[in-house]
Design a protein around this motif. Structure first.
Motif, mmCIF file in Angstrom:
data_model
loop_
_atom_site.group_PDB
_atom_site.id
_atom_site.type_symbol
_atom_site.label_atom_id
_atom_site.label_comp_id
_atom_site.label_asym_id
_atom_site.label_seq_id
_atom_site.Cartn_x
_atom_site.Cartn_y
_atom_site.Cartn_z
ATOM 1 N N GLY A 15 0.842 -1.194 0.000
ATOM 2 C CA GLY A 15 0.000 0.000 0.000
ATOM 3 C C GLY A 15 0.876 1.241 0.000
ATOM 4 N N VAL A 16 0.840 2.000 -1.096
ATOM 5 C CA VAL A 16 1.712 3.166 -1.221
ATOM 6 C C VAL A 16 0.926 4.470 -1.091
ATOM 7 C CG1 VAL A 16 3.391 1.948 -2.650
ATOM 8 C CG2 VAL A 16 1.594 3.262 -3.756
ATOM 9 N N SER A 17 1.618 5.457 -0.526
ATOM 10 C CA SER A 17 1.055 6.798 -0.415
ATOM 11 C C SER A 17 2.205 7.789 -0.478
ATOM 12 C CB SER A 17 0.281 6.947 0.905
ATOM 13 O OG SER A 17 1.137 6.751 2.005
ATOM 14 N N ASP A 18 1.860 9.040 -0.547
ATOM 15 C CA ASP A 18 2.859 10.101 -0.654
ATOM 16 C C ASP A 18 3.361 10.473 0.738
ATOM 17 O OD1 ASP A 18 4.485 12.042 -1.713
ATOM 18 O OD2 ASP A 18 2.891 13.508 -2.024
ATOM 19 N N THR A 19 3.996 9.498 1.426
ATOM 20 C CA THR A 19 4.480 9.721 2.785
ATOM 21 C C THR A 19 5.910 9.219 2.924
ATOM 22 O OG1 THR A 19 3.696 7.574 3.580
ATOM 23 C CG2 THR A 19 2.164 9.444 3.768
ATOM 24 N N ASN A 73 -1.398 8.783 -9.936
ATOM 25 C CA ASN A 73 -0.589 8.073 -10.931
ATOM 26 C C ASN A 73 0.889 8.435 -10.806
ATOM 27 O OD1 ASN A 73 -2.435 6.351 -12.297
ATOM 28 N ND2 ASN A 73 -3.318 8.150 -13.269
ATOM 29 N N GLU A 74 1.187 9.684 -10.455
ATOM 30 C CA GLU A 74 2.582 10.087 -10.245
ATOM 31 C C GLU A 74 3.197 9.340 -9.065
ATOM 32 O OE1 GLU A 74 2.645 14.366 -9.860
ATOM 33 O OE2 GLU A 74 2.054 14.656 -11.951
ATOM 34 N N ILE A 75 2.439 9.154 -7.998
ATOM 35 C CA ILE A 75 2.919 8.409 -6.837
ATOM 36 C C ILE A 75 3.216 6.968 -7.237
ATOM 37 C CG2 ILE A 75 2.264 7.471 -4.576
ATOM 38 C CD1 ILE A 75 0.594 10.128 -4.243
ATOM 39 N N LEU A 76 2.271 6.335 -7.920
ATOM 40 C CA LEU A 76 2.477 4.955 -8.370
ATOM 41 C C LEU A 76 3.692 4.847 -9.289
ATOM 42 C CD1 LEU A 76 -1.198 3.813 -8.980
ATOM 43 C CD2 LEU A 76 0.405 2.810 -7.346
ATOM 44 N N GLN A 77 3.843 5.808 -10.183
ATOM 45 C CA GLN A 77 4.969 5.792 -11.118
ATOM 46 C C GLN A 77 6.303 5.964 -10.386
ATOM 47 O OE1 GLN A 77 4.689 4.823 -14.207
ATOM 48 N NE2 GLN A 77 6.893 4.931 -14.460
ATOM 49 N N GLU A 78 6.344 6.835 -9.396
ATOM 50 C CA GLU A 78 7.563 7.048 -8.607
ATOM 51 C C GLU A 78 8.031 5.739 -7.977
ATOM 52 O OE1 GLU A 78 8.741 8.868 -4.250
ATOM 53 O OE2 GLU A 78 7.063 9.792 -5.296
ATOM 54 N N GLU A 81 9.228 3.099 -10.644
ATOM 55 C CA GLU A 81 10.560 3.364 -11.176
ATOM 56 C C GLU A 81 11.657 2.920 -10.219
ATOM 57 O OE1 GLU A 81 10.625 7.498 -12.303
ATOM 58 O OE2 GLU A 81 9.177 7.167 -13.925
ATOM 59 N N VAL A 82 11.478 3.170 -8.927
ATOM 60 C CA VAL A 82 12.477 2.760 -7.933
ATOM 61 C C VAL A 82 12.612 1.234 -7.930
ATOM 62 C CG1 VAL A 82 13.025 2.677 -5.469
ATOM 63 C CG2 VAL A 82 12.153 4.795 -6.479
ATOM 64 N N PHE A 83 11.503 0.524 -7.905
ATOM 65 C CA PHE A 83 11.554 -0.935 -7.875
ATOM 66 C C PHE A 83 12.074 -1.506 -9.195
ATOM 67 C CE2 PHE A 83 8.282 -0.463 -4.425
ATOM 68 C CZ PHE A 83 9.087 -0.958 -3.405
ATOM 69 N N ILE A 93 -2.229 -0.661 -9.041
ATOM 70 C CA ILE A 93 -3.675 -0.567 -8.865
ATOM 71 C C ILE A 93 -3.978 0.786 -8.237
ATOM 72 C CG2 ILE A 93 -5.717 -1.487 -7.710
ATOM 73 C CD1 ILE A 93 -4.343 -4.209 -7.614
ATOM 74 N N LEU A 94 -4.946 1.488 -8.821
ATOM 75 C CA LEU A 94 -5.417 2.757 -8.280
ATOM 76 C C LEU A 94 -6.912 2.608 -8.004
ATOM 77 C CD1 LEU A 94 -5.133 5.748 -7.576
ATOM 78 C CD2 LEU A 94 -5.416 6.275 -9.998
ATOM 79 N N LYS A 95 -7.296 2.835 -6.757
ATOM 80 C CA LYS A 95 -8.701 2.712 -6.368
ATOM 81 C C LYS A 95 -9.124 3.939 -5.581
ATOM 82 C CE LYS A 95 -9.449 -2.116 -6.617
ATOM 83 N NZ LYS A 95 -10.702 -2.664 -7.033
ATOM 84 N N ASN A 96 -10.430 4.148 -5.491
ATOM 85 C CA ASN A 96 -11.026 5.217 -4.681
ATOM 86 C C ASN A 96 -11.608 4.612 -3.420
ATOM 87 O OD1 ASN A 96 -10.589 7.116 -6.715
ATOM 88 N ND2 ASN A 96 -12.578 6.751 -7.631
#
Length: 146
Positions: A15-19, A73-78, A81-83, A93-96
Motif C-alpha cells: 500500500g503506497v502513499s505520498d508519505t 498516478n505520479e505516486i504509483l509511477q515514482e 521506477e524505484v523498484f 492498482i489505483l482505487k477510490n
C-alpha cells in the motif's frame, strides 16, 4: 508436466502513499524480495473520494478528480521506477475509497501485505493509526517496514 519442486510466486501487496513512511519501506522490500524471481509485487494507491459541500460554491468536480488522478498516478509511477531499477516488476492498482477498506477488500488475493511504519507521535498513539487497523484486520500476514 511442470516440475513439482518449482516454487509458486509470492504475491505481495504494498500500500503506497505520498508519505515518508512509505518511502522508508522501499529498502526493506528491495532487500527481501529484489533478488527473488518468484516475487509478484503489486502497488496499491487508494485516493480519497472527492467530497465537496454545497456551501463551497461553484466547483469543477471533473477538474478536481482529474488532478487527484494525476497525482495518484505520479505516486504509483515514482514507486514503480524505484523498484524497476532493482529488477522488481510491479503491477499498479489505483482505487477510490477508504484505504483500510480497499486494502482489506483485495488482501485475500495476496500472500503478504507490506505497509510503511506509522510515525510514533503521541497523537497517532492516542487516536490509533492505519497501521494498527491493517494489522488487526488483515486476513494475511502484514510486514510493517520502517
Amino acid at each position: 508436466m511442470a516440475d513439482e519442486t518449482q516454487k509458486s510466486a509470492i504475491k505481495i501487496l504494498f500500500g503506497v502513499s505520498d508519505t515518508d513512511e512509505c518511502r522508508k519501506a522501499i529498502p526493506t522490500i528491495i532487500k527481501l524480495f529484489a533478488k527473488r524471481n518468484e516475487t509478484e509485487l503489486t502497488l496499491l494507491h487508494v485516493k480519497a473520494e472527492t467530497i465537496v459541500l454545497a456551501e463551497s460554491g461553484i466547483v469543477d468536480y471533473t477538474s478536481l478528480e482529474h488532478i487527484q488522478e494525476m497525482e495518484s498516478n505520479e505516486i504509483l509511477q515514482e514507486f514503480t521506477e524505484v523498484f524497476s531499477k532493482e529488477g522488481l516488476i510491479c503491477k499498479k492498482i489505483l482505487k477510490n475509497g477508504n484505504p483500510i477498506d480497499v486494502v482489506l477488500e483485495i488482501a485475500n488475493q495476496y500472500d503478504l501485505l507490506v505497509i510503511g511504519a506509522s510515525e510514533s507521535s503521541m497523537l497517532r498513539r492516542i487516536f490509533n493509526s492505519h497501521q494498527n487497523s491493517f494489522i488487526n484486520s488483515s486476513p494475511i500476514p502484514v510486514l510493517v517496514a520502517k
